[in-house]
Design a protein around this motif. Sequence first.
Motif, PDB file in Angstrom:
ATOM      1  N   HIS A 170      23.416  87.737  14.205  1.00  0.00           N
ATOM      2  CA  HIS A 170      23.988  86.920  15.035  1.00  0.00           C
ATOM      3  C   HIS A 170      24.036  85.406  14.002  1.00  0.00           C
ATOM      4  N   THR A 171      23.300  85.607  13.327  1.00  0.00           N
ATOM      5  CA  THR A 171      23.497  84.123  12.411  1.00  0.00           C
ATOM      6  C   THR A 171      24.176  83.986  11.423  1.00  0.00           C
ATOM      7  N   VAL A 172      24.631  85.125  10.816  1.00  0.00           N
ATOM      8  CA  VAL A 172      25.363  85.752   9.860  1.00  0.00           C
ATOM      9  C   VAL A 172      26.920  85.408  10.259  1.00  0.00           C
ATOM     10  N   GLU A 173      27.181  86.464  11.962  1.00  0.00           N
ATOM     11  CA  GLU A 173      28.505  86.412  12.282  1.00  0.00           C
ATOM     12  C   GLU A 173      28.597  84.770  12.850  1.00  0.00           C
ATOM     13  N   THR A 210      30.431  88.168  -1.333  1.00  0.00           N
ATOM     14  CA  THR A 210      29.444  87.914   0.061  1.00  0.00           C
ATOM     15  C   THR A 210      29.036  89.074   0.458  1.00  0.00           C
ATOM     16  N   ARG A 211      28.158  89.774   1.017  1.00  0.00           N
ATOM     17  CA  ARG A 211      28.036  90.905   1.573  1.00  0.00           C
ATOM     18  C   ARG A 211      27.113  90.495   3.334  1.00  0.00           C
ATOM     19  N   VAL A 212      28.147  91.269   4.170  1.00  0.00           N
ATOM     20  CA  VAL A 212      27.810  90.040   5.457  1.00  0.00           C
ATOM     21  C   VAL A 212      27.982  92.174   6.296  1.00  0.00           C
ATOM     22  N   GLU A 213      27.612  92.786   5.877  1.00  0.00           N
ATOM     23  CA  GLU A 213      27.261  93.909   6.757  1.00  0.00           C
ATOM     24  C   GLU A 213      26.205  94.555   6.335  1.00  0.00           C
ATOM     25  N   PHE A 214      24.779  94.402   7.207  1.00  0.00           N
ATOM     26  CA  PHE A 214      23.843  94.901   7.375  1.00  0.00           C
ATOM     27  C   PHE A 214      23.998  96.167   8.230  1.00  0.00           C
ATOM     28  N   PRO A 215      23.158  97.328   6.946  1.00  0.00           N
ATOM     29  CA  PRO A 215      22.507  98.561   8.177  1.00  0.00           C
ATOM     30  C   PRO A 215      21.364  97.746   8.835  1.00  0.00           C
ATOM     31  N   ASN A 216      21.758  98.408  10.410  1.00  0.00           N
ATOM     32  CA  ASN A 216      20.551  98.851  11.388  1.00  0.00           C
ATOM     33  C   ASN A 216      20.644  99.880  12.017  1.00  0.00           C
ATOM     34  N   ASN A 217      19.570 100.470  11.037  1.00  0.00           N
ATOM     35  CA  ASN A 217      18.813 101.904  11.485  1.00  0.00           C
ATOM     36  C   ASN A 217      17.233 101.936  11.834  1.00  0.00           C
ATOM     37  N   TRP A 270      22.824  75.765   6.999  1.00  0.00           N
ATOM     38  CA  TRP A 270      23.128  76.387   6.613  1.00  0.00           C
ATOM     39  C   TRP A 270      23.048  77.918   5.988  1.00  0.00           C
ATOM     40  N   ASN A 271      22.885  78.880   6.704  1.00  0.00           N
ATOM     41  CA  ASN A 271      22.756  79.442   5.481  1.00  0.00           C
ATOM     42  C   ASN A 271      24.012  80.994   6.530  1.00  0.00           C
ATOM     43  N   TYR A 272      24.822  81.549   5.161  1.00  0.00           N
ATOM     44  CA  TYR A 272      26.425  81.778   5.084  1.00  0.00           C
ATOM     45  C   TYR A 272      27.021  81.549   6.238  1.00  0.00           C
TER      46      TYR A 272
END
Length: 254
Positions: A42-45, A202-209, A65-67
């Motif tokens: 949510h923070t990244v988006e 920058t990586r903004v895709e995080f696996p969520n398993n 200021w994160n992401y």
Amino acid sequence: MKILGSRPALWPTVFTIPALVVLVALGTWQVQRLFWKLDLIHTVEAGMAAPAAELPAAPFDVDSWNYRHVIVRGAFDNAHEFHLLAHSRNGNFGYQVLVPFKRSDAPGWVIVDRGWIPTGKKQQDTRREGLIEGETTVHGVAHKTWAAGPFTPVNDVPRNLWFYPDVAAMARLAGIDGTVPPLLVDADTTPVPGGWPQGGQTRVEFPNNHLSYAVTWYGGAIVLCFIYVIWHRKRAQEEAAAAADADAGGTPQA
């Protein structure tokens, strides 16, 4: 015990209770990680959707200021370049080039991640054109640094090989006076003379398993309880049958 059909056996119980505690603890940990990951996403988006803004002067709230897309102006200190072990977005092995950036739009410094280079481009002589000198503007994404994990190797400072971005240590090595914000500014895909480093990493895709992991651990706990109960019931039935046979064998015949 009515549920078990007999008194709990010692060794099955000694094994089951610690194993059950571990399985439940792991499942609970994964639930906590799930909520943490959802909050991060949510923070990244939200941050990535916000318009680009000038990074304020330090000190400032790094979390806010994160992401975030940011703009900073100043000059690179190319004499102090740090190499963070990393893979490119295509999975190729190499380094992220981290360079102290003396700001002209505000007092202080910030560490800029200029982008990725392959191992053959580690020496500056192999990419001399990309060593930008003088006043420049960096467009990129600011994000908090991360700490070393339990299995992260210690940064090899003499070899300039970093496994996690220790901004404070980098600032000391660069002779920077004052506090440097604990974040990186990842340069965007703006072309660099000579082509290296390659920004936009920058990586903004995080696996969520974590939900599936939690279900697995909790499911294991349920199965363990089921086996424990079934084993005791079977044991109780066998004991009852043995007692019945003993009673029948001891009954006098007419």
